[in-house]
Design a protein around this motif. Structure first.
Motif, PDB file in Angstrom:
ATOM      1  N   VAL A 173       0.804  -1.222   0.000  1.00 12.16           N
ATOM      2  CA  VAL A 173       0.000   0.000   0.000  1.00 12.16           C
ATOM      3  C   VAL A 173       0.839   1.275   0.000  1.00 12.16           C
ATOM      4  CG1 VAL A 173      -2.001  -1.089   1.072  1.00 12.16           C
ATOM      5  CG2 VAL A 173      -0.232  -0.069   2.527  1.00 12.16           C
ATOM      6  N   LEU A 174       2.142   1.174   0.290  1.00 12.35           N
ATOM      7  CA  LEU A 174       2.981   2.381   0.289  1.00 12.35           C
ATOM      8  C   LEU A 174       4.440   1.990   0.197  1.00 12.35           C
ATOM      9  CD1 LEU A 174       3.272   5.493   0.710  1.00 12.35           C
ATOM     10  CD2 LEU A 174       3.504   5.012   3.165  1.00 12.35           C
ATOM     11  N   ASP A 175       5.160   2.630  -0.722  1.00 13.52           N
ATOM     12  CA  ASP A 175       6.619   2.551  -0.767  1.00 13.52           C
ATOM     13  C   ASP A 175       7.150   3.878  -0.256  1.00 13.52           C
ATOM     14  OD1 ASP A 175       6.559   0.018  -1.732  1.00 13.52           O
ATOM     15  OD2 ASP A 175       7.275   0.487  -3.749  1.00 13.52           O
ATOM     16  N   GLU A 176       7.780   3.839   0.910  1.00 15.46           N
ATOM     17  CA  GLU A 176       8.172   5.069   1.599  1.00 15.46           C
ATOM     18  C   GLU A 176       9.680   5.312   1.469  1.00 15.46           C
ATOM     19  OE1 GLU A 176       7.692   7.096   6.023  1.00 15.46           O
ATOM     20  OE2 GLU A 176       7.647   4.920   5.800  1.00 15.46           O
ATOM     21  N   PRO A 177      10.093   6.407   0.821  1.00 17.38           N
ATOM     22  CA  PRO A 177      11.527   6.683   0.670  1.00 17.38           C
ATOM     23  C   PRO A 177      12.216   6.900   2.016  1.00 17.38           C
ATOM     24  CG  PRO A 177      10.220   8.016  -0.849  1.00 17.38           C
ATOM     25  CD  PRO A 177       9.254   7.388   0.123  1.00 17.38           C
ATOM     26  N   LEU A 178      13.483   6.503   2.074  1.00 17.97           N
ATOM     27  CA  LEU A 178      14.310   6.789   3.240  1.00 17.97           C
ATOM     28  C   LEU A 178      15.071   8.089   3.023  1.00 17.97           C
ATOM     29  CD1 LEU A 178      15.988   3.399   4.236  1.00 17.97           C
ATOM     30  CD2 LEU A 178      13.853   4.384   5.062  1.00 17.97           C
ATOM     31  N   HIS A 179      15.247   8.857   4.094  1.00 21.93           N
ATOM     32  CA  HIS A 179      16.091  10.040   4.101  1.00 21.93           C
ATOM     33  C   HIS A 179      17.271   9.793   5.033  1.00 21.93           C
ATOM     34  CE1 HIS A 179      12.584  12.948   2.889  1.00 21.93           C
ATOM     35  NE2 HIS A 179      12.924  12.100   1.929  1.00 21.93           N
ATOM     36  N   LEU A 180      18.307  10.576   4.830  1.00 16.37           N
ATOM     37  CA  LEU A 180      19.434  10.585   5.753  1.00 16.37           C
ATOM     38  C   LEU A 180      19.241  11.757   6.700  1.00 16.37           C
ATOM     39  CD1 LEU A 180      22.235   9.182   6.281  1.00 16.37           C
ATOM     40  CD2 LEU A 180      23.228  11.163   5.092  1.00 16.37           C
ATOM     41  N   LEU A 181      19.389  11.508   7.994  1.00 19.14           N
ATOM     42  CA  LEU A 181      19.276  12.564   9.000  1.00 19.14           C
ATOM     43  C   LEU A 181      20.645  12.776   9.624  1.00 19.14           C
ATOM     44  CD1 LEU A 181      17.041  14.344  10.381  1.00 19.14           C
ATOM     45  CD2 LEU A 181      17.166  12.712  12.264  1.00 19.14           C
ATOM     46  N   THR A 182      21.146  14.018   9.557  1.00 19.47           N
ATOM     47  CA  THR A 182      22.459  14.329  10.107  1.00 19.47           C
ATOM     48  C   THR A 182      22.377  15.550  11.012  1.00 19.47           C
ATOM     49  OG1 THR A 182      23.243  15.965   8.487  1.00 19.47           O
ATOM     50  CG2 THR A 182      23.404  13.633   7.863  1.00 19.47           C
ATOM     51  N   GLY A 183      23.423  15.726  11.819  1.00 18.93           N
ATOM     52  CA  GLY A 183      23.583  16.954  12.573  1.00 18.93           C
ATOM     53  C   GLY A 183      24.228  18.017  11.692  1.00 18.93           C
ATOM     54  N   PRO A 184      24.323  19.259  12.169  1.00 16.89           N
ATOM     55  CA  PRO A 184      24.844  20.351  11.337  1.00 16.89           C
ATOM     56  C   PRO A 184      26.325  20.237  10.998  1.00 16.89           C
ATOM     57  CG  PRO A 184      24.469  21.089  13.600  1.00 16.89           C
ATOM     58  CD  PRO A 184      23.859  19.720  13.493  1.00 16.89           C
ATOM     59  N   ALA A 185      27.087  19.481  11.789  1.00 19.38           N
ATOM     60  CA  ALA A 185      28.526  19.370  11.539  1.00 19.38           C
ATOM     61  C   ALA A 185      28.893  18.111  10.763  1.00 19.38           C
ATOM     62  CB  ALA A 185      29.279  19.398  12.870  1.00 19.38           C
ATOM     63  N   HIS A 186      27.935  17.322  10.350  1.00 20.06           N
ATOM     64  CA  HIS A 186      28.224  16.104   9.593  1.00 20.06           C
ATOM     65  C   HIS A 186      28.774  16.459   8.210  1.00 20.06           C
ATOM     66  CE1 HIS A 186      27.487  12.267   7.481  1.00 20.06           C
ATOM     67  NE2 HIS A 186      27.511  11.720   8.691  1.00 20.06           N
TER      68      HIS A 186
END
Length: 309
Positions: free
Chosen positions: A159-172
């Protein structure tokens, strides 16, 4: 206590005649007499006395009558609690902040007349067992997981293919990127303490790691999303995956970056599971509301065990 005898007693008390009670209950007058006699033996009192027009409750019968009616009401409530056409539609969404919960909220907005009971089970085996036992009517899961084929009586539809995102901090190192190719994540540390071995999401990430040479660490206790976000914000060497529809709020001072992943985009496949013989009248409405995605869309990635499902 025999509820049919209690029901018969209440009918006789209401009509004042065995014959009328028999007609109301669609049984014979002899059956009415037998039920009343059996109830009187059990209670050890006489419930009715004869009158020129029929019968009326004795003093003991009058005392018993309100309790008899309450017994019948309690029995009706008990039946209604498990009857598919009288109880809420029970749906498992895994967690309250994910895509499945969002899909169910959309359904509720579109069909506010359908009463819902939302539950959160742990893994696919638990969910399938609940579906087969009737504890829940449907569940959102990633299937079919390797080594865990669905039983023949359980149906599934993507019923849904959900994309993944990358989550980083500001200094990554990747914090300034507008998007990042999946292959470029090799060598970066992805921290996901919520991965539990044996679950369908653990199998998903195991395959992602194997195919693209990624490093996913599930070390340390899982203190929840707030602790995860705090750590990612403060640790330049760590990033994490976050599904596109996951709803999280973090302090502005964290400076977190949510970066789309491309070439290919890994998508998490959500399917709706249900028992093929489930009679709940709202289940077809839920299925019809959910629009299947374009499976295996170009430039996306899912594990081999989910493809074309």
């Amino acid at each position: 206590m025999d509820l049919e005898a209690v029901r018969t007693y209440a009918a006789v008390a209401a009509t004042g005649q065995f014959q009328k009670a028999a007609a109301e209950l669609s049984i014979t007058q002899q059956a009415v007499s037998k039920r009343i006699a059996a109830l009187e033996r059990q209670l050890g009192v006489r419930l009715f006395t004869r009158t020129p027009r029929g019968v009326e409750p004795t003093i003991d019968g009058q005392a018993f009558l309100p309790h008899a009616r309450e017994l019948l009401r309690a029995a009706e409530r008990a039946l209604a609690s498990v009857r598919a056409d009288r109880r809420p539609l029970r749906v498992d969404v895994i967690n309250s902040r994910g895509a499945a919960s969002g899909l169910l909220r959309d359904f509720h907005r579109a069909h506010p007349d359908v009463e819902l009971d939302v539950v959160m089970l742990f893994d696919v085996d638990t969910a399938v067992a609940a579906i087969r036992s009737g504890t829940v009517d449907a569940s959102f899961r990633a299937v079919p997981a390797p080594g865990h084929p669905l039983p023949e009586d359980v149906a599934a539809r993507r019923v849904l293919d959900e994309p993944l995102h990358l989550l980083t901090g500001p200094a990554h190192a990747l914090a300034a990127a507008r998007s990042v190719p999946l292959a470029d994540l090799a060598g970066h540390r992805i921290w996901m303490p919520g991965i539990v071995p044996g679950t369908e999401w653990a199998r998903y990430y195991d395959d992602l790691v194997a195919e693209f040479g990624l490093t996913i660490e599930a070390t340390g206790p899982n203190f929840g999303s707030d602790a995860l976000l705090d750590t990612i914000a403060d640790t330049p060497a760590l990033a994490t995956f976050m599904s596109e529809h996951t709803r999280l709020v973090w302090p502005a001072a964290h400076g977190l970056r949510r970066i789309p992943i491309t070439d290919p985009t890994p998508v998490y496949p959500h399917s709706l599971l249900w028992h093929r013989a489930n009679p709940h009248p709202a289940l077809p409405t839920l299925r019809a509301h959910l629009t299947p995605p374009a499976l295996d869309a170009p430039n996306t990635w899912t594990p081999p065990w989910t493809r074309s499902h």
